[in-house]
Design a protein around this motif. Structure first.
Motif, mmCIF file in Angstrom:
data_model
loop_
_atom_site.group_PDB
_atom_site.id
_atom_site.type_symbol
_atom_site.label_atom_id
_atom_site.label_comp_id
_atom_site.label_asym_id
_atom_site.label_seq_id
_atom_site.Cartn_x
_atom_site.Cartn_y
_atom_site.Cartn_z
ATOM 1 N N GLY A 152 0.813 -1.206 0.000
ATOM 2 C CA GLY A 152 0.000 0.000 0.000
ATOM 3 C C GLY A 152 0.845 1.253 0.000
ATOM 4 N N HIS A 153 0.234 2.365 0.412
ATOM 5 C CA HIS A 153 0.931 3.646 0.447
ATOM 6 C C HIS A 153 1.431 3.934 1.866
ATOM 7 C CE1 HIS A 153 0.036 5.201 -3.629
ATOM 8 N NE2 HIS A 153 -1.034 4.416 -3.539
ATOM 9 N N LYS A 154 2.002 5.081 2.041
ATOM 10 C CA LYS A 154 2.473 5.514 3.344
ATOM 11 C C LYS A 154 1.294 5.741 4.295
ATOM 12 C CE LYS A 154 6.940 5.665 2.579
ATOM 13 N NZ LYS A 154 7.918 4.859 3.357
ATOM 14 N N ILE A 155 1.603 5.695 5.588
ATOM 15 C CA ILE A 155 0.551 5.843 6.592
ATOM 16 C C ILE A 155 -0.158 7.180 6.452
ATOM 17 C CG2 ILE A 155 0.095 5.933 9.067
ATOM 18 C CD1 ILE A 155 2.381 4.076 9.532
ATOM 19 N N GLY A 156 0.578 8.211 6.100
ATOM 20 C CA GLY A 156 -0.025 9.532 5.982
ATOM 21 C C GLY A 156 -1.063 9.638 4.887
ATOM 22 N N ILE A 160 -18.698 -1.359 -15.027
ATOM 23 C CA ILE A 160 -17.498 -0.533 -15.172
ATOM 24 C C ILE A 160 -16.440 -1.086 -14.219
ATOM 25 C CG2 ILE A 160 -16.509 1.767 -14.962
ATOM 26 C CD1 ILE A 160 -19.181 2.950 -15.578
ATOM 27 N N VAL A 161 -15.274 -1.374 -14.769
ATOM 28 C CA VAL A 161 -14.154 -1.905 -13.996
ATOM 29 C C VAL A 161 -13.107 -0.810 -13.881
ATOM 30 C CG1 VAL A 161 -12.388 -3.676 -13.829
ATOM 31 C CG2 VAL A 161 -14.623 -4.247 -14.787
ATOM 32 N N PHE A 162 -12.841 -0.376 -12.654
ATOM 33 C CA PHE A 162 -11.839 0.656 -12.399
ATOM 34 C C PHE A 162 -10.541 -0.017 -11.971
ATOM 35 C CE2 PHE A 162 -15.853 2.849 -11.766
ATOM 36 C CZ PHE A 162 -15.643 4.054 -12.405
ATOM 37 N N LEU A 163 -9.547 0.036 -12.828
ATOM 38 C CA LEU A 163 -8.232 -0.442 -12.446
ATOM 39 C C LEU A 163 -7.475 0.590 -11.624
ATOM 40 C CD1 LEU A 163 -7.278 -2.239 -15.759
ATOM 41 C CD2 LEU A 163 -8.091 -3.265 -13.643
ATOM 42 N N SER A 164 -8.017 1.776 -11.561
ATOM 43 C CA SER A 164 -7.539 2.820 -10.658
ATOM 44 C C SER A 164 -8.714 3.744 -10.410
ATOM 45 C CB SER A 164 -6.357 3.594 -11.263
ATOM 46 O OG SER A 164 -5.981 4.659 -10.414
ATOM 47 N N ILE A 200 -10.271 -1.575 -8.153
ATOM 48 C CA ILE A 200 -9.066 -1.862 -7.377
ATOM 49 C C ILE A 200 -8.812 -0.659 -6.470
ATOM 50 C CG2 ILE A 200 -6.643 -2.500 -7.481
ATOM 51 C CD1 ILE A 200 -8.494 -4.547 -8.743
ATOM 52 N N VAL A 201 -8.847 -0.871 -5.170
ATOM 53 C CA VAL A 201 -8.706 0.231 -4.213
ATOM 54 C C VAL A 201 -7.415 0.041 -3.420
ATOM 55 C CG1 VAL A 201 -11.121 0.882 -4.021
ATOM 56 C CG2 VAL A 201 -10.286 -1.033 -2.694
ATOM 57 N N ASP A 202 -6.553 1.032 -3.495
ATOM 58 C CA ASP A 202 -5.327 1.037 -2.714
ATOM 59 C C ASP A 202 -5.628 1.595 -1.327
ATOM 60 O OD1 ASP A 202 -2.634 0.820 -2.055
ATOM 61 O OD2 ASP A 202 -1.994 1.428 -4.065
ATOM 62 N N SER A 203 -4.625 1.677 -0.500
ATOM 63 C CA SER A 203 -4.837 2.115 0.879
ATOM 64 C C SER A 203 -5.223 3.587 0.978
ATOM 65 C CB SER A 203 -3.580 1.860 1.710
ATOM 66 O OG SER A 203 -2.477 2.577 1.180
ATOM 67 N N ASN A 204 -5.080 4.355 -0.092
ATOM 68 C CA ASN A 204 -5.444 5.768 -0.088
ATOM 69 C C ASN A 204 -6.737 6.045 -0.842
ATOM 70 O OD1 ASN A 204 -4.334 5.134 -2.573
ATOM 71 N ND2 ASN A 204 -3.491 7.187 -2.896
ATOM 72 N N VAL A 246 -11.958 -4.156 -4.498
ATOM 73 C CA VAL A 246 -10.905 -5.160 -4.378
ATOM 74 C C VAL A 246 -9.677 -4.466 -3.805
ATOM 75 C CG1 VAL A 246 -9.452 -6.827 -5.586
ATOM 76 C CG2 VAL A 246 -11.799 -6.431 -6.354
ATOM 77 N N PRO A 247 -9.342 -4.711 -2.539
ATOM 78 C CA PRO A 247 -8.152 -4.057 -1.968
ATOM 79 C C PRO A 247 -6.877 -4.590 -2.613
ATOM 80 C CG PRO A 247 -9.070 -5.658 -0.427
ATOM 81 C CD PRO A 247 -10.036 -5.562 -1.563
ATOM 82 N N GLY A 248 -6.085 -3.675 -3.130
ATOM 83 C CA GLY A 248 -4.851 -4.089 -3.797
ATOM 84 C C GLY A 248 -4.071 -2.902 -4.313
ATOM 85 N N ASN A 249 -2.836 -3.163 -4.658
ATOM 86 C CA ASN A 249 -1.950 -2.149 -5.213
ATOM 87 C C ASN A 249 -2.421 -1.774 -6.617
ATOM 88 O OD1 ASN A 249 0.160 -0.522 -5.909
ATOM 89 N ND2 ASN A 249 1.757 -2.043 -5.596
ATOM 90 N N ASP A 250 -2.620 -0.468 -6.850
ATOM 91 C CA ASP A 250 -3.159 -0.029 -8.138
ATOM 92 C C ASP A 250 -2.165 0.741 -8.989
ATOM 93 O OD1 ASP A 250 -2.974 2.267 -6.669
ATOM 94 O OD2 ASP A 250 -5.011 2.981 -7.064
ATOM 95 N N ASP A 251 -0.915 0.891 -8.521
ATOM 96 C CA ASP A 251 0.054 1.679 -9.295
ATOM 97 C C ASP A 251 1.374 0.949 -9.509
ATOM 98 O OD1 ASP A 251 0.882 1.730 -6.702
ATOM 99 O OD2 ASP A 251 0.624 3.889 -6.419
#
Length: 268
Positions: free
Chosen positions: A82-86, A183-187, A212-216, A226-231
């Motif tokens: 995921g991304h940084k805590i901030g 609709i499929v959002f890859l980001s 696909i939803v990242d931590s931010n 779907v929680p996962g890395n998107d970038d």
């Protein structure tokens, strides 16, 4: 003449027709022909078409999508990063496994479950010949996503999203335009701070969404988050591979079912 009138009236009243001499043969011929005509059975093709649509709903994994990926595949593709805590979104805390060196780690067990549900829903939409639109604003993956959509016979939108493409489609494109069935959002982000406009517009138009939803990211407006890395490159390549295989498998299964029930209806 009186005999003929009486012979017509008695069957309507539910009474038996008496056997008068001379009319026995004519009666049996007339009513025998009518009975034979009502017993002719015409094959109903709608039964086969109903089975084609209802049969996949009886099985939790009709398309055998669970064999397409494993937890190790997700880990190797760095889906858990995921991304940084901030940058963490508060609604994504339920999908987090933990934190390491101030970087969020996504729970891959939950990712597998949600990805399986998302792929299964996508397969059913493709099986029923629905329109699937892939959306992303990451320029580095534009060619990859468009190629994937072309390979599975669907559509992609990786450029600037003009407002009102969904909510004001009748004015921009004319009456009778068909909106996407999925609709499929890859980001799901338009940039680092702003959510993609199509996420909100799809929710307004009651269009199912997979994202696909990242931590931010904010997963509240998505039908199947779907929680996962998107970038990350390997992660996006894995997503594209899974969606391409899922849609092609569903369309092939539809053709097989049509051939199967088509042969059955002809034999019956």
């Amino acid at each position: 003449m009186a005999v003929g009138l009486l012979k017509k009236a008695l069957p309507r009243l539910g009474l038996a027709v008496p056997a008068w001499p001379g009319v026995r043969c004519m009666t049996s011929r007339l009513y025998g022909t009518a009975a034979a005509q009502t017993q002719i059975h015409q094959p109903d093709n709608s039964v086969g078409s109903d089975k084609i649509l209802t049969e996949p709903l009886k099985h939790p994994d009709f398309f055998h999508l669970s064999e397409l990926f494993s937890l190790k595949d997700l880990f190797d593709a760095r889906v858990h990063l995921g991304h940084k805590i901030g940058c963490r979104h508060r609604l994504m805390e339920q999908y987090l496994f933990g934190c390491r060196l101030e970087q969020d780690i996504l729970d891959l067990d939950q990712t597998m479950e949600h990805l399986q549900q998302a792929l299964n829903f996508t397969a059913h939409v493709a099986y029923r010949r629905g329109i699937i639109l892939f959306v992303s604003r990451n320029r580095q993956f534009t060619h990859l996503i468009e190629s994937m959509a072309r390979d599975c016979g669907e559509y992609a939108h990786c450029r600037y999203w003009q407002g009102g493409l969904l909510t004001n489609a009748n004015v921009q494109y004319g009456k009778g335009v068909r909106l996407p069935d999925l609709i499929v959002f890859l980001s799901t982000l338009n940039n680092v701070f702003q959510q993609h406009v199509a996420v909100r517009d799809a929710a307004k138009m009651n269009i199912p969404t997979v994202g696909i939803v990242d931590s931010n990211c904010n997963p509240s407006l998505l039908t199947y988050p779907v929680p996962g890395n998107d970038d990350s490159g390997p992660a996006v390549e894995l997503y594209c591979k899974l969606f391409r295989m899922t849609i092609n498998r569903a369309k092939d299964k539809r053709r097989q079912m049509e051939i199967l029930y088509g042969l059955k209806s002809q034999n019956d």
